[in-house]
Design a protein around this motif. Structure first.
Motif, PDB file in Angstrom:
ATOM      1  N   GLY A 156      -3.488  -1.392   9.779  1.00  0.00           N
ATOM      2  CA  GLY A 156      -2.686  -0.943   8.657  1.00  0.00           C
ATOM      3  C   GLY A 156      -1.617  -1.954   8.277  1.00  0.00           C
ATOM      4  N   LYS A 157      -0.369  -1.486   8.240  1.00  0.00           N
ATOM      5  CA  LYS A 157       0.762  -2.347   7.891  1.00  0.00           C
ATOM      6  C   LYS A 157       1.447  -2.950   9.110  1.00  0.00           C
ATOM      7  CE  LYS A 157       2.062  -0.032   3.549  1.00  0.00           C
ATOM      8  NZ  LYS A 157       3.211   0.526   2.797  1.00  0.00           N
ATOM      9  N   ASN A 211      -7.136   2.799  10.285  1.00  0.00           N
ATOM     10  CA  ASN A 211      -5.678   2.707  10.177  1.00  0.00           C
ATOM     11  C   ASN A 211      -5.148   4.086   9.765  1.00  0.00           C
ATOM     12  OD1 ASN A 211      -5.914   2.904   7.250  1.00  0.00           O
ATOM     13  ND2 ASN A 211      -6.480   0.740   7.267  1.00  0.00           N
ATOM     14  N   LEU A 212      -3.862   4.163   9.496  1.00  0.00           N
ATOM     15  CA  LEU A 212      -3.250   5.455   9.188  1.00  0.00           C
ATOM     16  C   LEU A 212      -3.779   6.086   7.905  1.00  0.00           C
ATOM     17  CD1 LEU A 212       0.479   4.768  10.154  1.00  0.00           C
ATOM     18  CD2 LEU A 212      -1.220   6.081  11.431  1.00  0.00           C
ATOM     19  N   GLN A 213      -4.294   5.291   6.998  1.00  0.00           N
ATOM     20  CA  GLN A 213      -4.830   5.854   5.765  1.00  0.00           C
ATOM     21  C   GLN A 213      -5.987   6.814   6.066  1.00  0.00           C
ATOM     22  OE1 GLN A 213      -3.756   5.559   2.458  1.00  0.00           O
ATOM     23  NE2 GLN A 213      -5.243   7.221   2.273  1.00  0.00           N
ATOM     24  N   THR A 214      -6.776   6.491   7.069  1.00  0.00           N
ATOM     25  CA  THR A 214      -7.889   7.361   7.441  1.00  0.00           C
ATOM     26  C   THR A 214      -7.512   8.365   8.525  1.00  0.00           C
ATOM     27  OG1 THR A 214      -8.655   5.604   8.940  1.00  0.00           O
ATOM     28  CG2 THR A 214      -9.692   5.725   6.787  1.00  0.00           C
ATOM     29  N   TRP A 215      -6.590   8.023   9.396  1.00  0.00           N
ATOM     30  CA  TRP A 215      -6.272   8.874  10.538  1.00  0.00           C
ATOM     31  C   TRP A 215      -5.284   9.999  10.208  1.00  0.00           C
ATOM     32  CZ3 TRP A 215      -8.841   9.402  14.872  1.00  0.00           C
ATOM     33  CH2 TRP A 215      -9.666   8.357  15.313  1.00  0.00           C
ATOM     34  N   PHE A 216      -4.477   9.837   9.161  1.00  0.00           N
ATOM     35  CA  PHE A 216      -3.411  10.811   8.900  1.00  0.00           C
ATOM     36  C   PHE A 216      -3.876  11.947   7.984  1.00  0.00           C
ATOM     37  CE2 PHE A 216       0.976  12.176   8.061  1.00  0.00           C
ATOM     38  CZ  PHE A 216       1.578  11.893   9.274  1.00  0.00           C
ATOM     39  N   ASP A 232       6.880  14.865   2.208  1.00  0.00           N
ATOM     40  CA  ASP A 232       7.471  15.068   3.534  1.00  0.00           C
ATOM     41  C   ASP A 232       6.920  14.089   4.575  1.00  0.00           C
ATOM     42  OD1 ASP A 232       4.922  16.144   3.544  1.00  0.00           O
ATOM     43  OD2 ASP A 232       5.515  18.119   4.325  1.00  0.00           O
ATOM     44  N   VAL A 233       6.095  13.134   4.150  1.00  0.00           N
ATOM     45  CA  VAL A 233       5.577  12.102   5.047  1.00  0.00           C
ATOM     46  C   VAL A 233       6.318  10.797   4.762  1.00  0.00           C
ATOM     47  CG1 VAL A 233       3.554  10.753   5.734  1.00  0.00           C
ATOM     48  CG2 VAL A 233       3.320  13.194   5.227  1.00  0.00           C
ATOM     49  N   HIS A 234       6.951  10.264   5.798  1.00  0.00           N
ATOM     50  CA  HIS A 234       7.816   9.097   5.649  1.00  0.00           C
ATOM     51  C   HIS A 234       7.252   7.911   6.421  1.00  0.00           C
ATOM     52  CE1 HIS A 234      10.911  11.862   4.043  1.00  0.00           C
ATOM     53  NE2 HIS A 234      10.432  12.691   4.959  1.00  0.00           N
ATOM     54  N   GLU A 235       7.412   6.725   5.864  1.00  0.00           N
ATOM     55  CA  GLU A 235       7.012   5.500   6.545  1.00  0.00           C
ATOM     56  C   GLU A 235       8.132   5.057   7.487  1.00  0.00           C
ATOM     57  OE1 GLU A 235       4.789   2.490   4.431  1.00  0.00           O
ATOM     58  OE2 GLU A 235       4.880   3.706   2.598  1.00  0.00           O
ATOM     59  N   HIS A 286       0.834  -1.208   0.000  1.00  0.00           N
ATOM     60  CA  HIS A 286       0.000   0.000   0.000  1.00  0.00           C
ATOM     61  C   HIS A 286       0.864   1.251   0.000  1.00  0.00           C
ATOM     62  CE1 HIS A 286      -3.516   2.521   0.839  1.00  0.00           C
ATOM     63  NE2 HIS A 286      -2.740   3.170   1.689  1.00  0.00           N
ATOM     64  N   SER A 287       0.494   2.211  -0.832  1.00  0.00           N
ATOM     65  CA  SER A 287       1.238   3.465  -0.932  1.00  0.00           C
ATOM     66  C   SER A 287       0.401   4.606  -0.358  1.00  0.00           C
ATOM     67  CB  SER A 287       1.570   3.741  -2.404  1.00  0.00           C
ATOM     68  OG  SER A 287       2.243   4.973  -2.533  1.00  0.00           O
ATOM     69  N   PHE A 288       0.984   5.340   0.582  1.00  0.00           N
ATOM     70  CA  PHE A 288       0.313   6.498   1.173  1.00  0.00           C
ATOM     71  C   PHE A 288       0.631   7.734   0.330  1.00  0.00           C
ATOM     72  CE2 PHE A 288       0.924   3.557   4.690  1.00  0.00           C
ATOM     73  CZ  PHE A 288      -0.314   3.581   5.309  1.00  0.00           C
ATOM     74  N   ASP A 289      -0.343   8.595   0.166  1.00  0.00           N
ATOM     75  CA  ASP A 289      -0.180   9.783  -0.671  1.00  0.00           C
ATOM     76  C   ASP A 289      -0.486  11.038   0.129  1.00  0.00           C
ATOM     77  OD1 ASP A 289       0.281  11.380  -2.862  1.00  0.00           O
ATOM     78  OD2 ASP A 289      -1.721  11.103  -3.720  1.00  0.00           O
ATOM     79  N   PHE A 290       0.311  11.272   1.164  1.00  0.00           N
ATOM     80  CA  PHE A 290       0.109  12.439   2.017  1.00  0.00           C
ATOM     81  C   PHE A 290       1.162  13.521   1.768  1.00  0.00           C
ATOM     82  CE2 PHE A 290      -1.805   9.011   4.709  1.00  0.00           C
ATOM     83  CZ  PHE A 290      -3.122   9.450   4.598  1.00  0.00           C
TER      84      PHE A 290
END
Length: 265
Positions: A109-110, A82-87, A45-48, A38-42
């Motif tokens: 999440g992951k 998960n972080l996809q909705t919370w971030f 400057d947002v790092h996993e 899964h790729s986050f698109d925030f």
């Protein structure tokens, strides 16, 4: 026949209590997993971030890192998603000048593994904090929690003494909350007491309590009770807000921004 009926009722009740004892994680925690791909698109400057735990579990977090932050908001989220909705409110913290670090609990999440105890939950939050804390020496440290995460945030804040503690829709304790919704269940059955009220006297620094006045899941009376234990805290009631939408109200955003600005002075 009456004795037989009473015996059947008692047996059924005990069976139900047993099921609650062993299966309460399914009631308290509602994780949504994400594939490793899964790729986050925030934003760039947002790092996993991965947090390795001694049992081999790897926890996953997102870290918004600004070029010259005023400090960091270490945010412990609620019991679902998960972080996809919370971030999704990263822009708010960018504008405030704060880095944002948010952890997904086990199974969310992951993050690998599954939640099995309150001690484990608190240890995981502590490990995540320790992994980034040294990056913010001399800067403003904020420990924030929302709903389920408020009990964890209060415990961590009692240990690390941040410049600001923010508790959003907090509960006195999970035991007190369960007694409201399930009065027929003995309090001793709960393996996750998450007693924020007991921790409150250890939160000696600035604190902010925020609660929607239409919250029926965790009524605002919980924040009012916590305020009595936290005389130094600012308490903001968000008019018209419920449990899941409090972050959408201007009064909430204004109160958080004012507290972040004050903490950074």
């Amino acid at each position: 026949m009456l004795l037989t009926l009473m015996g059947l009722v008692a047996t059924a009740y005990l069976a139900l209590l047993g099921a609650l004892w062993w299966g309460q994680e399914r009631l308290l925690f509602v994780p949504e997993s994400l594939p490793a791909s899964h790729s986050f698109d925030f934003g760039p400057d947002v790092h996993e971030v991965d947090i390795a735990r001694p049992d081999g579990t790897r926890l996953h977090a997102l870290h918004l890192r600004l070029p010259a932050p005023r400090g960091v908001v270490f945010y412990l989220h609620g019991n679902a998603g998960n972080l996809q909705t919370w971030f999704g409110h990263a822009d708010f913290y960018r504008q405030a000048g704060y880095d944002l670090f948010m952890l997904d609990y086990r199974g969310y999440g992951k993050s690998g593994g599954r939640i099995s105890s309150e001690v484990e939950l608190r240890d995981d939050a502590r490990a995540a904090w320790q992994q980034i804390a040294s990056q913010y020496a001399g800067k403003t440290r904020v420990i924030a929690g929302r709903s389920l995460g408020t009990g964890l945030a209060a415990g961590l804040a009692a240990e690390v003494r941040p410049e600001l503690t923010v508790l959003i829709s907090p509960y006195r304790s999970m035991t007190a909350l369960a007694a409201q919704h399930y009065p027929w269940v003995p309090g001793a059955l709960l393996r996750y007491p998450l007693d924020t009220e007991a921790l409150a006297p250890q939160l000696t620094g600035p604190s902010l309590l925020l609660h929607g006045d239409q919250d029926t899941l965790i009524p605002s009376a919980h924040s009012e009770a916590l305020r009595e234990k936290l005389p130094q805290a600012r308490y903001v009631t968000v008019a018209g807000a419920g449990h899941g939408d409090v972050q959408e109200f201007p009064a909430y955003l204004q109160a958080v921004r004012e507290a972040l600005d004050a903490a950074a002075r």
